[in-house]
Design a protein around this motif. Structure first.
Motif, PDB file in Angstrom:
ATOM      1  N   HIS A 117       0.846  -1.188   0.000  1.00 47.97           N
ATOM      2  CA  HIS A 117       0.000   0.000   0.000  1.00 47.97           C
ATOM      3  C   HIS A 117       0.881   1.238   0.000  1.00 47.97           C
ATOM      4  O   HIS A 117       2.021   1.210   0.482  1.00 47.97           O
ATOM      5  CB  HIS A 117      -0.915   0.029   1.226  1.00 47.97           C
ATOM      6  N   ALA A 132      -5.305  -1.105  -2.140  1.00 51.74           N
ATOM      7  CA  ALA A 132      -3.981  -0.819  -2.698  1.00 51.74           C
ATOM      8  C   ALA A 132      -4.069   0.217  -3.809  1.00 51.74           C
ATOM      9  O   ALA A 132      -3.167   1.047  -3.977  1.00 51.74           O
ATOM     10  CB  ALA A 132      -3.349  -2.108  -3.220  1.00 51.74           C
ATOM     11  N   SER A 176      -6.450   6.754   4.150  1.00 49.86           N
ATOM     12  CA  SER A 176      -5.714   5.798   3.329  1.00 49.86           C
ATOM     13  C   SER A 176      -4.238   6.157   3.250  1.00 49.86           C
ATOM     14  O   SER A 176      -3.385   5.281   3.106  1.00 49.86           O
ATOM     15  CB  SER A 176      -6.315   5.743   1.919  1.00 49.86           C
TER      16      SER A 176
END
Length: 777
Positions: free
Chosen positions: A73, A196, A133
């Protein structure tokens, strides 16, 4: 970015912050394995670079590609602020709107290393409960919040700020949605890909919504769960010497140790992550720690024998602990665990939520990234061993319950014997959910956890809120169940009398079969749910309900009342019965009688002269009126009534009769207008003669000795302008010589009208009498 002002200025690009290596002094999230294709990797980089101007893409692209390759990620570690991450006092945030400052306060609390599970990966709890994120999203949101006014709303999707939108002071200051994925793509594998790619994230319950408050928020609920498990399953709320075995000391599960101590039992909590375990130990949530299984068993035995309240943290795998408890029972006959549960993050079992017993913590973190298929197989094998050990002890007296973490679900998928039974009403397991078996009666009372936030950061303010809560609880304890004016009166024989001054709104399931002449029996039950058998027995003061302050109701009349003990409750429940009868005058006058009039009016159609042309109009009008009354009834009666009210059947019968009347009117009009030269069938002539003779006894009714009157009308009316036309000769009828009766179609129509009038009136009267007989008598 070393101050609150700095982090509120957005993403710095001129110049860029210096690159940062991963800080190994804090726990980090496991390496993810999204299994992206080359094209998907390019898309992930494009999505990450959208937060930056093209001038810095050449610098950031290789760095982000390395993060994606190494960690699965793009977290953008370069942009992680150097400012200490914690909830600063609300007045220190540079904002235009105080509500925005409160949101910023909560966001930074979620990312505080003392609170967050993996703070540098922006994970608050649960292994994958993301606040954002990546760090660019954090900086952009802080900038938007610093600029927000009282007439704007910030909209976010999966950590991505969509922008500030005009609103009003009464509108929400933030609207957040996370992980919105259509079902066809909502698999674990697809989520890993989409996370991702930077297009979605899982915010758990309170991580991505910025309202996480750590174990404080769950410790009260966990305490009630453990305490009520003992009350309901062990038969006592005295938990001295009782042992509660579970696992997990993370953000939410960390409350288990504190709850066990509050309940007064021995809490044994296994945790594979040393960082999480010692965090709770250093915070005072955990009292004792050991990584030696033999010592752990010795500590359990000693605390159980001494009936000493404590919480023991076992640094190891919970499967090892359960299997050792099985060995202890088989060898000594000692059941060392009374209650059991599990709070591993089994909603995410293959990415750090559940660690297999075959590997150490470090080996498991490497294996889940390097060989995910083998890791999954090991997890499933571990789950089967886990359940087998629990089942063995449960058969000997352990009470095990599911704590809502998907443990039984994933164990069932792994092939463990969890007694899974999928049916029409959902999936059930051998071990019930804590909501079903333990907390149902608590939740039904609207009783839940206490929680609050001290946004000032001033310890004295927090002390004040603690004092308020403590005082309120002490007052409740001192006053018993009543208020100060309603204290419980205790007598030397153990009898306690109290008169709680409270208003209850209750409802009962009604039997509407005889509406509007129905009677109902209502039951109100009062149960001493927080006492065990033999501790308390409720005694009614009267055998009937005290009606001294009763006031009449304009819909119901109160009849017989009685008070009895509930069945199978050992004296802990009182049942209050009330017989009530509906006052039916209003419904009778406004519904029943008009329905009777409409039914009778419907039959009058057969007395109308066919030439009037109003027969069909009258029928349709009555049919629509009955339909309107049926609609009124449907709105008046409860839709769940069982059985269906008889009055509904009565209206349906009236509708059916109305349909039949319309049908007969149409048929009869067709008979009435048949041409005279069409012969009437012999059977109809016979029917008519029989009917007419029976009506007039010996004399036949309306002997048709003359042709239809229309022939005379036609004979008498001359066509205009045709005076020379020969006149039709009136047929000569010799009545005195007529011996044979002529039956026309009009005679048949008249007879049908008479028969229908009699038959349908009989149906109307009979249906109404049956309705009255079944409802009123």
């Amino acid at each position: 970015m070393s101050s609150l002002k700095d982090i509120c200025e957005g993403v710095p690009v001129d110049p860029l912050p210096e690159p940062k290596n991963r800080d190994e002094s804090v726990p980090h999230a496991p390496v993810r394995t999204p299994d992206l294709t080359r094209e998907e990797q390019r898309l992930a980089l494009q999505n990450a670079l959208r937060y930056f101007p093209p001038s810095v893409h050449e610098t950031l692209a290789p760095e982000f590609a390395d993060e994606l390759r190494n960690y699965g990620h793009i977290y953008m570690y370069r942009f992680r602020p150097t400012l200490e991450m914690r909830a600063y006092p609300i007045d220190e945030y540079p904002v235009r709107c105080r509500q925005a400052a409160a949101i910023m306060h909560m966001i930074m609390n979620n990312l505080d290393p003392r609170v967050a599970q993996f703070p540098h990966e922006l994970v608050t709890y649960g292994g994958n409960g993301q606040v954002f994120s990546n760090w660019a999203q954090f900086l952009l949101v802080m900038k938007y919040l610093s600029e927000m006014s009282d007439e704007q709303t910030l909209v976010l999707y999966s950590g991505h700020p969509m922008g500030l939108f005009p609103s009003s002071p009464d509108s929400p200051r933030a609207i957040i949605t996370n992980g919105m994925v259509i079902p066809n793509y909502s698999s674990r594998e697809m989520y890993e890909k989409m996370f991702a790619l930077g297009v979605t994230m899982y915010g758990q319950m309170t991580a991505g919504s910025y309202c996480y408050i750590g174990p404080q928020g769950i410790v009260h609920g966990t305490t009630l769960t453990v305490l009520n498990a003992a009350r309901n399953q062990l038969g006592s709320d005295n938990m001295a010497g009782r042992v509660f075995v579970t696992s997990g000391l993370g953000g939410m599960s960390g409350a288990q140790a504190k709850a066990a101590v509050i309940c007064g039992c021995v809490g044994v909590i296994a945790e594979v992550c040393g960082e999480a375990l010692y965090k709770r130990y250093n915070q005072g949530w955990l009292l004792e720690v050991t990584d030696d299984l033999d010592k752990c068993i010795s500590m359990i035995r000693k605390a159980k024998r001494e009936k000493r309240t404590t919480s023991i943290g076992y640094h190891g795998n919970v499967v090892d602990l359960w299997e050792r408890l099985v060995v202890e029972y088989d060898q000594t006959g000692d059941l060392l665990a009374d209650l059991g549960s599990d709070q591993t993050s089994c909603h995410n079992p293959y990415l750090g939520g559940y660690y297999p017993v075959q590997l150490s913590y470090e080996e498991a973190r490497a294996e889940m990234h390097e060989n995910p298929v083998r890791f999954k197989n090991l997890v499933q094998e571990s789950l089967r061993r886990h359940v087998a050990a629990v089942n063995h002890l449960a058969n000997k007296g352990l009470y095990f319950f599911d704590y809502g973490n998907a443990f039984l679900l994933e164990a069932g998928r792994a092939g463990a014997d969890v007694g899974e039974n999928a049916g029409l009403h959902g999936t059930f397991f051998r071990y019930p959910s804590y909501v079903q078996d333990i907390m149902g009666d608590i939740f039904s009372l609207g009783f839940g956890p206490f929680r609050w936030v001290c946004t000032s950061g001033d310890p004295s303010d927090l002390d004040t809120t603690d004092d308020i809560a403590t005082t309120a609880l002490e007052d409740i304890i001192n006053q018993g169940v009543g208020t100060k004016k309603e204290r419980v009166r205790f007598f030397s024989n153990g009898l306690a009398i109290f008169a709680p001054g409270a208003l209850f709104t209750v409802s009962c399931a009604g039997n509407m079969e005889k509406y509007p002449f129905d009677s109902q029996t209502c039951l109100i039950s009062f149960n001493a749910w927080n006492y065990n058998k033999g501790e308390v027995s409720l005694l009614p003061e009267y055998e009937e309900i005290n009606l001294s302050v009763f006031s009449e109701n304009n819909i119901w009349t109160l009849g017989e009342t009685r008070v009895t003990h509930g069945r199978h409750t050992d004296g802990r429940q009182l049942d209050f019965y009330m017989e009530i009868k509906r006052k039916s005058k209003f419904v009778t006058v406004n519904v029943v009688v008009p329905l009777l009039f409409l039914s009778c009016l419907n039959n009058l159609v057969f007395l109308l002269v066919p030439e009037s042309g109003e027969r069909i109009s009258l029928c349709i009008t009555v049919l629509l009126s009955i339909s309107v009354y049926l609609t009124i009834l449907n709105q008046t009666l409860p839709q769940s009534s069982e059985p269906v009210p008889i009055i509904s059947y009565k209206v349906i019968v009236d509708l059916a009769v109305s349909y039949l009347i319309i049908l007969m009117v149409v048929i009869n009009l067709k008979l009435y207008n048949k041409p005279d030269n069409e012969k009437v069938p012999h059977c109809l002539q016979t029917m008519y003669k029989c009917f007419s003779c029976s009506c007039r006894k010996a004399k036949c009714l309306m002997p048709s000795k003359y042709p239809d009157i229309r022939s005379y009308i036609n004979d008498c009316v001359e066509d205009e302008g045709d005076t020379d036309k020969p006149q039709a000769k009136r047929p000569h009828v010799k009545v005195e010589n007529e011996s044979k009766e002529i039956v026309s179609w009009r005679n048949i129509s008249t007879a049908v009208d008479s028969i229908c009038f009699i038959v349908f009136n009989c149906i109307t009267v009979c249906s109404f009498c049956v309705f009255i007989r079944m409802t009123y008598v």
